[in-house]
Write a protein that holds these residues in place. Structure first.
Motif, mmCIF file in Angstrom:
data_model
loop_
_atom_site.group_PDB
_atom_site.id
_atom_site.type_symbol
_atom_site.label_atom_id
_atom_site.label_comp_id
_atom_site.label_asym_id
_atom_site.label_seq_id
_atom_site.Cartn_x
_atom_site.Cartn_y
_atom_site.Cartn_z
ATOM 1 N N GLN A 1 0.834 -1.204 0.000
ATOM 2 C CA GLN A 1 0.000 0.000 0.000
ATOM 3 C C GLN A 1 0.871 1.257 0.000
ATOM 4 O O GLN A 1 0.624 2.211 -0.759
ATOM 5 N N LEU A 2 1.896 1.269 0.843
ATOM 6 C CA LEU A 2 2.786 2.426 0.903
ATOM 7 C C LEU A 2 3.625 2.559 -0.361
ATOM 8 O O LEU A 2 3.995 3.667 -0.753
ATOM 9 N N LEU A 3 3.943 1.437 -0.996
ATOM 10 C CA LEU A 3 4.647 1.470 -2.272
ATOM 11 C C LEU A 3 3.753 2.020 -3.381
ATOM 12 O O LEU A 3 4.221 2.717 -4.293
ATOM 13 N N MET A 4 2.472 1.743 -3.292
ATOM 14 C CA MET A 4 1.522 2.110 -4.340
ATOM 15 C C MET A 4 1.156 3.594 -4.329
ATOM 16 O O MET A 4 0.956 4.197 -5.390
ATOM 17 N N TRP A 5 1.076 4.215 -3.156
ATOM 18 C CA TRP A 5 0.524 5.573 -3.098
ATOM 19 C C TRP A 5 1.328 6.601 -3.880
ATOM 20 O O TRP A 5 0.730 7.448 -4.576
ATOM 21 N N PRO A 6 2.667 6.605 -3.844
ATOM 22 C CA PRO A 6 3.362 7.569 -4.712
ATOM 23 C C PRO A 6 3.050 7.375 -6.191
ATOM 24 O O PRO A 6 2.985 8.363 -6.942
ATOM 25 N N CYS A 7 2.838 6.122 -6.614
ATOM 26 C CA CYS A 7 2.424 5.858 -8.005
ATOM 27 C C CYS A 7 1.077 6.514 -8.288
ATOM 28 O O CYS A 7 0.897 7.156 -9.335
ATOM 29 N N PHE A 8 0.143 6.357 -7.364
ATOM 30 C CA PHE A 8 -1.194 6.911 -7.539
ATOM 31 C C PHE A 8 -1.169 8.444 -7.478
ATOM 32 O O PHE A 8 -1.884 9.107 -8.235
ATOM 33 N N TRP A 9 -0.366 9.013 -6.562
ATOM 34 C CA TRP A 9 -0.283 10.474 -6.481
ATOM 35 C C TRP A 9 0.238 11.046 -7.791
ATOM 36 O O TRP A 9 -0.335 11.997 -8.328
ATOM 37 N N SER A 10 1.315 10.477 -8.277
ATOM 38 C CA SER A 10 1.925 10.991 -9.503
ATOM 39 C C SER A 10 0.990 10.818 -10.693
ATOM 40 O O SER A 10 0.890 11.699 -11.551
ATOM 41 N N SER A 11 0.296 9.677 -10.753
ATOM 42 C CA SER A 11 -0.672 9.446 -11.827
ATOM 43 C C SER A 11 -1.789 10.480 -11.776
ATOM 44 O O SER A 11 -2.203 11.025 -12.806
ATOM 45 N N ALA A 12 -2.293 10.745 -10.567
ATOM 46 C CA ALA A 12 -3.391 11.702 -10.423
ATOM 47 C C ALA A 12 -2.926 13.120 -10.743
ATOM 48 O O ALA A 12 -3.691 13.921 -11.315
ATOM 49 N N LEU A 13 -1.681 13.457 -10.395
ATOM 50 C CA LEU A 13 -1.148 14.764 -10.774
ATOM 51 C C LEU A 13 -1.063 14.896 -12.296
ATOM 52 O O LEU A 13 -1.447 15.928 -12.871
ATOM 53 N N ALA A 14 -0.560 13.844 -12.933
ATOM 54 C CA ALA A 14 -0.480 13.863 -14.400
ATOM 55 C C ALA A 14 -1.874 13.959 -15.016
ATOM 56 O O ALA A 14 -2.074 14.660 -16.021
ATOM 57 N N ALA A 15 -2.844 13.257 -14.418
ATOM 58 C CA ALA A 15 -4.216 13.312 -14.918
ATOM 59 C C ALA A 15 -4.782 14.724 -14.793
ATOM 60 O O ALA A 15 -5.491 15.213 -15.687
ATOM 61 N N ASN A 16 -4.487 15.402 -13.676
ATOM 62 C CA ASN A 16 -4.913 16.791 -13.518
ATOM 63 C C ASN A 16 -4.313 17.664 -14.608
ATOM 64 O O ASN A 16 -5.007 18.501 -15.208
ATOM 65 N N HIS A 17 -3.020 17.473 -14.863
ATOM 66 C CA HIS A 17 -2.337 18.258 -15.891
ATOM 67 C C HIS A 17 -2.940 18.017 -17.274
ATOM 68 O O HIS A 17 -3.232 18.962 -18.018
ATOM 69 N N LEU A 18 -3.134 16.752 -17.615
ATOM 70 C CA LEU A 18 -3.666 16.410 -18.939
ATOM 71 C C LEU A 18 -5.110 16.870 -19.105
ATOM 72 O O LEU A 18 -5.501 17.331 -20.186
ATOM 73 N N ALA A 19 -5.897 16.747 -18.034
ATOM 74 C CA ALA A 19 -7.308 17.140 -18.125
ATOM 75 C C ALA A 19 -7.447 18.640 -18.355
ATOM 76 O O ALA A 19 -8.343 19.080 -19.088
ATOM 77 N N ARG A 20 -6.568 19.417 -17.737
ATOM 78 C CA ARG A 20 -6.618 20.865 -17.938
ATOM 79 C C ARG A 20 -6.318 21.234 -19.384
ATOM 80 O O ARG A 20 -6.755 22.276 -19.869
ATOM 81 N N ASN A 21 -5.589 20.367 -20.067
ATOM 82 C CA ASN A 21 -5.271 20.605 -21.479
ATOM 83 C C ASN A 21 -6.149 19.764 -22.415
ATOM 84 O O ASN A 21 -5.839 19.637 -23.600
ATOM 85 N N HIS A 22 -7.193 19.155 -21.842
ATOM 86 C CA HIS A 22 -8.149 18.348 -22.600
ATOM 87 C C HIS A 22 -7.453 17.188 -23.329
ATOM 88 O O HIS A 22 -7.824 16.824 -24.447
#
Length: 317
Positions: free
Chosen positions: A44-65
């Motif tokens: 679980q602790l190994l997974m969360w940085p993966c999920f945080w970074s993925s969600a940050l990238a998703a925020n970035h990409l979504a803002r640019n459609h």
């Protein structure tokens, strides 16, 4: 939990009510224990940085459609599978390296290798199986992410030996355990960014903090067998160091959020996480192993809260 004559196939510091003992056949138990399937906090602790970074990238990409929701969801599933497989492989490798040390420490001598329930050859074959699963997951990503993922293996190989040559093995654990802070962004964008690097650094100092708390459980045995750790190094000053590490984590994530343009829910999640970290430091009793373990495990819901804030912040519409 205490080992008794009727429970010699259990591990001293693992829960006895795990699904492992309810669903798996008894011959599989030692291998599940090697992979720590009965203690999910590691993956679980190994997974969360993966999920945080993925969600940050998703925020970035979504803002640019440019965000494809299906790709984001599949990536999260791959990171879940990869975290379970690679954490299991890493724990098995660590147990092989620490075979003799584990036999001298009360909390670890009931593990499969020192207790003789698994041979070293069987453990090596089990590492290979888990690594193949991890490789299959990795090769589902883009080429840049594959190269990035493979480059982390050097750190993973060094970590189990760190406690022998430095007082900062938790730093080496952070380098390895936080790699997902880079991988999540790379998986969706095929590149890296300042936000991804900041997330990686935040996860490193977070790992040093929570694993220092965890290491206080073993500090007496570690001193006897010569194992080094930040828990032994910091001693009575642990709370001061934790304040610095946890404060650094929040600041680094804050800047990552700002550079990515995360919306308000992301910051609300970060505020809640900061509150949980403050609580850990304020109540910590370094001489209470039971409390140290409980505070260490608190970092799983903390990781989820940070991810949830980022997830809600994504402008899917």
């Amino acid at each position: 939990m205490t080992i008794s004559a009727d429970h010699t196939d259990r591990v001293y510091d693992a829960p006895s009510n795990s699904w492992v003992y309810r669903l798996l056949p008894r011959p599989a138990w030692p291998f599940a224990q090697l992979a720590r399937w009965d203690r999910p906090i590691g993956w679980q602790l190994l997974m969360w940085p993966c999920f945080w970074s993925s969600a940050l990238a998703a925020n970035h990409l979504a803002r640019n459609h440019e965000l494809h929701g299906w790709s984001f969801a599949v990536q999260l599933l791959l990171f879940f599978l990869g975290a379970v497989a690679m954490r299991g492989a890493g724990c098995t490798y660590n147990d092989l390296v620490d075979h003799k040390i584990d036999s001298e420490v009360a909390r670890t001598r009931s593990r499969p290798l020192p207790s003789g329930r698994v041979s070293r050859l069987q453990a090596k074959l089990f590492i290979l199986l888990q690594a193949l699963i991890g490789a299959a997951v990795l090769f589902c990503f883009n080429g840049f992410s594959i190269v990035l993922g493979l480059s982390s293996l050097v750190i993973v190989a060094v970590y189990p030996f760190a406690k022998r040559f430095t007082d900062w093995p938790q730093f080496f654990l952070g380098l390895a355990f936080s790699w997902g802070g880079l991988m999540g962004w790379a998986g969706l964008t095929g590149s890296l960014s300042l936000a991804a690097v900041l997330t990686y650094l935040a996860a490193i100092v977070w790992t040093i903090g929570y694993d220092t708390i965890y290491a206080h459980q073993d500090k007496e045995d570690d001193a006897l067998v010569g194992v080094r750790s930040t828990a032994r190094l910091f001693g009575d000053d642990t709370k001061v160091w934790l304040t610095g590490f946890y404060g650094g984590m929040i600041l680094l994530l804050l800047f990552a959020f700002i550079f990515t343009g995360v919306a308000l829910p992301g910051y609300l999640g970060l505020v809640v996480a900061a509150g949980l970290l403050t609580y850990q430091v304020s109540v910590l009793d370094i001489d209470n192993p039971t409390q140290c373990l409980a505070l260490f495990k608190m970092n799983h819901p903390l990781g989820f809260i940070v991810f949830l804030g980022l997830l809600v912040a994504i402008p899917f519409a």
